[in-house]
Scaffold this active site. Structure first.
Site, PDB file in Angstrom:
ATOM      1  N   CYS A 108      13.207  -7.073   1.479  1.00 20.69           N
ATOM      2  CA  CYS A 108      14.085  -5.517   1.360  1.00 20.69           C
ATOM      3  C   CYS A 108      15.404  -5.818   2.527  1.00 20.69           C
ATOM      4  CB  CYS A 108      12.975  -4.322   1.684  1.00 20.69           C
ATOM      5  SG  CYS A 108      11.330  -4.507   0.543  1.00 20.69           S
ATOM      6  N   HIS A 242      17.802   1.437   3.977  1.00 24.07           N
ATOM      7  CA  HIS A 242      17.110   0.702   2.277  1.00 24.07           C
ATOM      8  C   HIS A 242      15.867   2.215   1.862  1.00 24.07           C
ATOM      9  CE1 HIS A 242      13.980  -1.464   0.254  1.00 24.07           C
ATOM     10  NE2 HIS A 242      12.943  -1.240   1.225  1.00 24.07           N
ATOM     11  N   ASN A 272      11.743   2.192  -5.365  1.00 21.76           N
ATOM     12  CA  ASN A 272      12.768   0.756  -3.849  1.00 21.76           C
ATOM     13  C   ASN A 272      12.547  -0.719  -5.222  1.00 21.76           C
ATOM     14  OD1 ASN A 272      12.183  -1.185  -2.175  1.00 21.76           O
ATOM     15  ND2 ASN A 272      10.536  -0.615  -0.991  1.00 21.76           N
TER      16      ASN A 272
HETATM   17  N1  ACO Z   1      -1.746   9.173  -6.656  1.00 16.83           N
HETATM   18  C1  ACO Z   1      -2.796   9.404  -6.568  1.00 16.83           C
HETATM   19  N2  ACO Z   1      -2.758   9.831  -5.163  1.00 16.83           N
HETATM   20  C2  ACO Z   1      -2.861   8.481  -4.687  1.00 16.83           C
HETATM   21  C3  ACO Z   1      -1.406   7.455  -4.842  1.00 16.83           C
HETATM   22  C4  ACO Z   1      -1.179   7.635  -5.438  1.00 16.83           C
HETATM   23  N3  ACO Z   1      -0.315   7.307  -6.441  1.00 16.83           N
HETATM   24  N4  ACO Z   1      -1.739   6.130  -4.048  1.00 16.83           N
HETATM   25  C5  ACO Z   1      -2.640   6.258  -3.374  1.00 16.83           C
HETATM   26  N5  ACO Z   1      -3.332   7.250  -3.386  1.00 16.83           N
HETATM   27  C6  ACO Z   1      -4.379   8.102  -2.528  1.00 16.83           C
HETATM   28  C7  ACO Z   1      -4.899   6.401  -1.541  1.00 16.83           C
HETATM   29  O1  ACO Z   1      -5.937   6.457  -3.052  1.00 16.83           O
HETATM   30  C8  ACO Z   1      -5.594   7.392  -0.705  1.00 16.83           C
HETATM   31  O2  ACO Z   1      -7.078   7.952  -1.297  1.00 16.83           O
HETATM   32  P1  ACO Z   1      -8.321   8.311  -0.507  1.00 16.83           P
HETATM   33  O3  ACO Z   1      -8.148   9.493   0.945  1.00 16.83           O
HETATM   34  O4  ACO Z   1      -9.205   8.962  -1.471  1.00 16.83           O
HETATM   35  O5  ACO Z   1      -8.900   6.484  -0.271  1.00 16.83           O
HETATM   36  C9  ACO Z   1      -4.711   8.712  -0.411  1.00 16.83           C
HETATM   37  O6  ACO Z   1      -4.329   9.224  -1.138  1.00 16.83           O
HETATM   38  C10 ACO Z   1      -4.139   8.362   1.117  1.00 16.83           C
HETATM   39  O7  ACO Z   1      -3.514   6.894   0.724  1.00 16.83           O
HETATM   40  P2  ACO Z   1      -3.215   6.976   1.823  1.00 16.83           P
HETATM   41  O8  ACO Z   1      -3.131   5.294   1.346  1.00 16.83           O
HETATM   42  O9  ACO Z   1      -3.061   6.796   2.997  1.00 16.83           O
HETATM   43  O10 ACO Z   1      -1.313   7.378   1.778  1.00 16.83           O
HETATM   44  P3  ACO Z   1      -0.135   7.330   2.781  1.00 16.83           P
HETATM   45  O11 ACO Z   1      -0.327   9.294   2.764  1.00 16.83           O
HETATM   46  O12 ACO Z   1      -0.386   6.867   3.665  1.00 16.83           O
HETATM   47  O13 ACO Z   1       0.462   6.630   1.625  1.00 16.83           O
HETATM   48  C11 ACO Z   1       2.529   5.591   0.571  1.00 16.83           C
HETATM   49  C12 ACO Z   1       0.636   5.774   0.958  1.00 16.83           C
HETATM   50  C13 ACO Z   1       3.249   6.109   0.182  1.00 16.83           C
HETATM   51  C14 ACO Z   1       2.128   4.015   0.427  1.00 16.83           C
HETATM   52  C15 ACO Z   1       3.069   5.144   2.522  1.00 16.83           C
HETATM   53  O14 ACO Z   1       2.024   5.244   3.296  1.00 16.83           O
HETATM   54  C16 ACO Z   1       4.522   4.546   2.201  1.00 16.83           C
HETATM   55  O15 ACO Z   1       5.042   4.957   2.192  1.00 16.83           O
HETATM   56  N6  ACO Z   1       4.318   3.527   3.132  1.00 16.83           N
HETATM   57  C17 ACO Z   1       5.537   2.287   3.399  1.00 16.83           C
HETATM   58  C18 ACO Z   1       5.271   1.979   2.081  1.00 16.83           C
HETATM   59  C19 ACO Z   1       6.911   0.901   2.295  1.00 16.83           C
HETATM   60  O16 ACO Z   1       7.792   1.486   2.289  1.00 16.83           O
HETATM   61  N7  ACO Z   1       6.926  -0.117   1.207  1.00 16.83           N
HETATM   62  C20 ACO Z   1       7.785  -0.835   0.773  1.00 16.83           C
HETATM   63  C21 ACO Z   1       8.421  -0.787   2.594  1.00 16.83           C
HETATM   64  S1  ACO Z   1       8.901  -3.013   2.469  1.00 16.83           S
HETATM   65  C22 ACO Z   1       9.712  -3.523   1.248  1.00 16.83           C
HETATM   66  O17 ACO Z   1      10.233  -2.829   0.148  1.00 16.83           O
HETATM   67  C23 ACO Z   1       8.868  -4.510   0.450  1.00 16.83           C
END
Ligand code: ACO
Length: 317
Positions: A108, A242, A272
């Site tokens: 990215c 980003h 993204n």
């Molecule tokens: N809908 C409902 N529930 C979901 C979903 C969804 N789409 N996705 C995950 N969950 C659930 C999980 O299963 C988990 O359930 P559990 O507690 O029963 O196990 C719960 O939600 C919490 O999951 P987490 O992964 O801990 O949630 P978090 O608050 O960390 O948010 C997220 C997840 C949005 C992915 C966040 O961590 C994030 O944005 N991280 C950065 C990602 C990023 O920027 N990636 C790209 C960067 S690099 C590039 O661009 C290639």
């Protein structure tokens, strides 16, 4: 280096959170609250090279140039249908350009890495006009059964034409090998001699770790660049960040202590789109009449690797 033209192109199929609710155990509420994303544009009948060419042609037109004026093309891409030839070669042919081309993969952060390469070529007088095209289809790396990843991404292309100038004030790249937090392994052909375990799987992402690295590294990059250039946070018209997650964008904005209007975003509409996010957002600002000659801009991006890139640039048009 200075930027003299921008362009972007997005696929026609807009997928809303409500559409995802139909086949995934997810809700609009969860996605909106955790990511800020409301919809993303995903490739259906289009080809990525056509979106890339469209974005590039718009950038050329904005720059008042034709393909014949371009001396070098850098294409930032993580994945596309072709392993070889390079996507930049395909784009060159579609544009009708004759110059050499190269593909880079800095995930990215690719747009900033491409700017850094372009700056070096311009300084060495090896080129006068360079086309940077960032074209990405991360929707083809994720499992659409995995709600943790597929809701986050969209596809698209962003482009910029750069030429000689002293508007690039400072640039910073970092790479830290952290291959287990975000990766996608391509399936290779079998051979009679392969004697090792191979485990091909869709994109794997440890979201929380990526989140922390993204915020702390972007904050550090921007702080370092402001110190280097002697600029204060308020001297910057826009922080073009980003577009991965609205909460990451807000966390960086809070660290900087700047108003919301200085940190534009479109992640809610496109998700993204990897390295295409930054030039596509820049193009929106440019075409929306938001940029004036002399405005100071900060770009900052992070991606798999873990890579980061940031720069301070003055708007030249
Ligand atoms: N809908 C409902 N529930 C979901 C979903 C969804 N789409 N996705 C995950 N969950 C659930 C999980 O299963 C988990 O359930 P559990 O507690 O029963 O196990 C719960 O939600 C919490 O999951 P987490 O992964 O801990 O949630 P978090 O608050 O960390 O948010 C997220 C997840 C949005 C992915 C966040 O961590 C994030 O944005 N991280 C950065 C990602 C990023 O920027 N990636 C790209 C960067 S690099 C590039 O661009 C290639």
């Amino acid at each position: 280096m200075k930027i003299i033209g921008t362009g972007s192109a997005h696929p026609k199929c807009a997928v809303s959170n409500e559409m995802l609710e139909k086949f995934l155990e997810t809700t609009d509420e969860w996605i909106t609250e955790r990511t800020g994303i409301k919809e993303r544009c995903v490739i259906s009948s289009e080809k990525l090279e056509d979106l890339a060419t469209d974005a590039a042609n718009k950038a050329l037109e904005d720059a008042g140039l034709t393909a014949a004026d371009i001396d070098f093309i850098i294409c930032s891409n993580v994945v596309n249908e072709f392993v070889t030839p390079a996507l930049s070669c395909i784009i060159q042919g579609k544009l009708g350009a004759k110059c050499p081309t190269v593909d880079i993969n800095a995930a990215c952060a690719g747009f900033i890495y491409a700017m850094d390469m372009a700056e070096d070529k311009l300084r060495c007088k090896k080129a006068k006009n360079i086309l940077i095209v960032c074209a990405e289809e991360p929707s083809r790396m994720v499992s659409w059964q995995n709600r943790s990843t597929c809701v986050l991404f969209g596809d698209g292309a962003g482009a910029a034409v750069v030429t000689e100038g002293d508007e690039l004030k400072a640039i910073r790249l970092t790479t830290e090998s952290m291959t287990n937090v975000l990766y996608y392994q391509r399936k290779l052909e079998p051979t009679p001699y392969i004697d090792k375990d191979e485990n091909f799987e869709p994109l794997v992402m440890r979201g929380r770790e990526v989140f922390k690295h993204a915020v702390s590294n972007s904050n550090k990059d921007i702080k370092t660049l402001l110190e280097e250039t002697g600029l204060k946070t308020d001297d910057i018209k826009y922080y073009v960040l980003h577009q991965a997650n609205r909460r990451i964008i807000d966390a960086i904005r809070n660290f900087l202590g700047v108003d919301e209007e200085r940190v534009p975003h479109n992640v809610e509409r496109y998700g993204n789109i990897s390295s295409a996010a930054l030039p596509a957002l820049l193009d929106e600002l440019n075409r929306g009449g938001k940029l004036q000659k002399g405005d100071k801009l900060v770009f900052s991006a992070f991606g798999a690797g873990f890579t980061t890139g940031a720069c301070v640039i003055e708007w030249a048009k």
